[in-house]
Scaffold this motif. Structure first.
Motif, mmCIF file in Angstrom:
data_model
loop_
_atom_site.group_PDB
_atom_site.id
_atom_site.type_symbol
_atom_site.label_atom_id
_atom_site.label_comp_id
_atom_site.label_asym_id
_atom_site.label_seq_id
_atom_site.Cartn_x
_atom_site.Cartn_y
_atom_site.Cartn_z
ATOM 1 N N ARG A 30 -1.146 -9.048 -2.015
ATOM 2 C CA ARG A 30 -2.293 -8.138 -1.954
ATOM 3 C C ARG A 30 -3.279 -8.566 -0.869
ATOM 4 N NH1 ARG A 30 -3.554 -8.325 -6.954
ATOM 5 N NH2 ARG A 30 -5.115 -9.974 -6.812
ATOM 6 N N GLN A 31 -3.554 -9.877 -0.791
ATOM 7 C CA GLN A 31 -4.518 -10.369 0.192
ATOM 8 C C GLN A 31 -3.971 -10.298 1.615
ATOM 9 O OE1 GLN A 31 -7.648 -11.301 0.180
ATOM 10 N NE2 GLN A 31 -7.675 -12.027 2.298
ATOM 11 N N ASN A 35 -3.872 -5.091 0.599
ATOM 12 C CA ASN A 35 -3.848 -4.180 -0.543
ATOM 13 C C ASN A 35 -2.741 -3.136 -0.446
ATOM 14 O OD1 ASN A 35 -5.160 -3.888 -3.069
ATOM 15 N ND2 ASN A 35 -6.130 -1.996 -2.387
ATOM 16 N N ALA A 36 -1.740 -3.399 0.361
ATOM 17 C CA ALA A 36 -0.627 -2.455 0.514
ATOM 18 C C ALA A 36 0.358 -2.605 -0.644
ATOM 19 C CB ALA A 36 0.092 -2.703 1.835
ATOM 20 N N HIS A 37 0.995 -1.503 -1.005
ATOM 21 C CA HIS A 37 2.036 -1.556 -2.029
ATOM 22 C C HIS A 37 3.305 -2.142 -1.417
ATOM 23 C CE1 HIS A 37 4.448 -0.533 -5.485
ATOM 24 N NE2 HIS A 37 5.291 0.132 -4.712
ATOM 25 N N VAL A 38 3.894 -3.107 -2.109
ATOM 26 C CA VAL A 38 5.103 -3.771 -1.616
ATOM 27 C C VAL A 38 6.273 -3.384 -2.504
ATOM 28 C CG1 VAL A 38 6.198 -5.979 -1.095
ATOM 29 C CG2 VAL A 38 3.736 -5.703 -0.759
ATOM 30 N N SER A 73 5.125 -5.580 11.050
ATOM 31 C CA SER A 73 5.255 -4.122 11.161
ATOM 32 C C SER A 73 3.996 -3.403 10.694
ATOM 33 C CB SER A 73 6.464 -3.640 10.355
ATOM 34 O OG SER A 73 6.275 -3.855 8.966
ATOM 35 N N ARG A 74 3.303 -3.962 9.704
ATOM 36 C CA ARG A 74 2.121 -3.299 9.152
ATOM 37 C C ARG A 74 0.858 -3.567 9.962
ATOM 38 N NH1 ARG A 74 2.295 -1.414 3.797
ATOM 39 N NH2 ARG A 74 4.270 -1.775 2.726
ATOM 40 N N ALA A 166 -9.928 -0.502 -0.914
ATOM 41 C CA ALA A 166 -9.731 -0.256 0.514
ATOM 42 C C ALA A 166 -8.386 -0.804 0.965
ATOM 43 C CB ALA A 166 -10.852 -0.917 1.313
ATOM 44 N N ASN A 167 -7.749 -0.091 1.901
ATOM 45 C CA ASN A 167 -6.558 -0.646 2.520
ATOM 46 C C ASN A 167 -6.782 -0.707 4.022
ATOM 47 O OD1 ASN A 167 -5.933 1.937 3.654
ATOM 48 N ND2 ASN A 167 -4.925 2.519 1.738
#
Length: 252
Positions: A30-31, A35-38, A73-74, A166-167
Motif C-alpha cells: 500500500r505504501q 494505495n494501488a490495488h495489487v 510500470s506504475r 488518495a492514489n
C-alpha cells in the motif's frame, strides 16, 4: 473533513504471527505502490516468502517492491521524471521533496547510475535509517516537525498525500511550479465531496531572469505563460539555458 490522515506505524516484531506478517506485507504494498490495488498475480511471492521466513527485513522488502517491474510500470514508465522523483520521496521517505536541489540531486543519480541506484539512494539514506530502520514500514512524516527538514515540507507533503483514499494516478508532477520557483505551497481545501483538487486545468506565468555576457553584462526579465501540462518542461528548458526563475504565479 480532515485535511490530513496520519498513517499508523507498522513494525515487524520478534514475536510476529503469520497474521502480523501478512498485515506488514499489505502495508508495504500500500505504501510503496501508492494505495494501488495489487492483483494476486502481481505479488512478489518469492520475496514475500523470504520476508516471512526472516531472510530479509522490512527495509529490503520495501527495496524489492520499489525495484520491481510492478513499481517501474506504475511510477516510472507512466510518469514524467519530476513526478517519478516526487513519488519516490512520498513512497520511500514519507514526505515531499523540499527544494530544487533535492530534485536535481536525484535526477543526476538516475541519469548517471540508473534506476536501481535512484531507488537505493532513498532506502540506504541516513534519513531512511533514522526514520524507519530495518523493521518499520515507511509512512507519511510530512505532518511532523523533523530535524533538518524545512517547514515548507508540511504543505508540500500534504499536497502529495491527501489521506489514505488518495492514489497516485497522473503522470504530471504536482509540486513543479512551487519547487521550481522556490515558492511556498498553499494548502487548498478539497472542493465538494470527492476531496480531490487538481491544477491540471490552470495556467501559470513564469518570470525568468537572463544574463547576457557581451561588451557589457546585461540582465533582462522575460515572462512566459504556459498551461500546467507544459510547466515542467518549460522550467527544465529555462534551467538548461542558464535562466533563473524569479517567480511562478497562477493566472486567474
Amino acid at each position: 473533513m480532515a485535511l490530513w490522515i496520519e498513517a499508523e506505524s507498522v513494525e515487524r516484531r520478534s514475536n510476529a504471527t503469520e497474521d502480523d506478517l501478512q498485515a506488514i506485507i499489505r502495508a508495504v504494498y500500500r505504501q510503496v505502490l501508492g494505495n494501488a490495488h495489487v492483483l494476486d498475480s502481481q505479488r512478489l511471492t518469492n520475496v514475500e516468502s523470504q520476508f516471512r521466513n526472516g531472510d530479509i527485513t522490512v527495509r529490503n522488502f520495501v527495496r524489492a517492491v520499489a525495484q520491481s517491474d510492478l513499481y517501474r510500470s506504475r511510477c516510472f514508465e507512466t510518469s514524467s521524471p519530476y513526478r517519478f522523483i516526487e513519488l519516490n520521496f512520498k513512497h520511500l521517505l514519507g514526505r515531499a521533496p523540499q527544494d530544487q536541489a533535492e530534485i536535481a540531486e536525484h535526477v543526476q543519480i538516475y541519469h548517471q547510475y540508473g534506476y536501481e541506484a535512484e531507488i537505493n539512494s532513498y532506502i540506504d539514506s541516513d534519513e531512511y535509517i533514522r526514520s524507519f530502520g530495518e523493521h518499520l514500514v515507511p509512512s507519511a512524516r510530512g505532518n511532523r516537525t523533523q530535524s533538518g527538514i524545512k517547514n515548507v515540507s508540511f504543505n508540500r507533503s500534504f499536497t502529495l498525500m491527501r489521506g489514505f483514499a488518495a492514489n497516485d494516478v497522473g503522470k504530471s508532477a504536482k509540486l513543479i511550479s512551487d519547487i521550481g520557483g522556490n515558492l511556498p505551497t498553499k494548502i487548498v481545501a478539497p472542493s465538494g465531496a470527492s476531496g480531490v483538487y487538481s491544477n491540471t486545468g490552470k495556467r501559470f506565468r513564469v518570470a525568468v531572469s537572463q544574463v547576457s555576457y557581451g561588451p557589457r553584462v546585461t540582465q533582462s526579465v522575460t515572462t512566459f505563460e504556459v498551461g500546467y501540462s507544459q510547466l515542467s518542461q518549460k522550467i527544465q528548458n529555462i534551467q538548461k539555458t542558464g535562466g533563473k526563475i524569479l517567480r511562478v504565479t497562477e493566472v486567474a
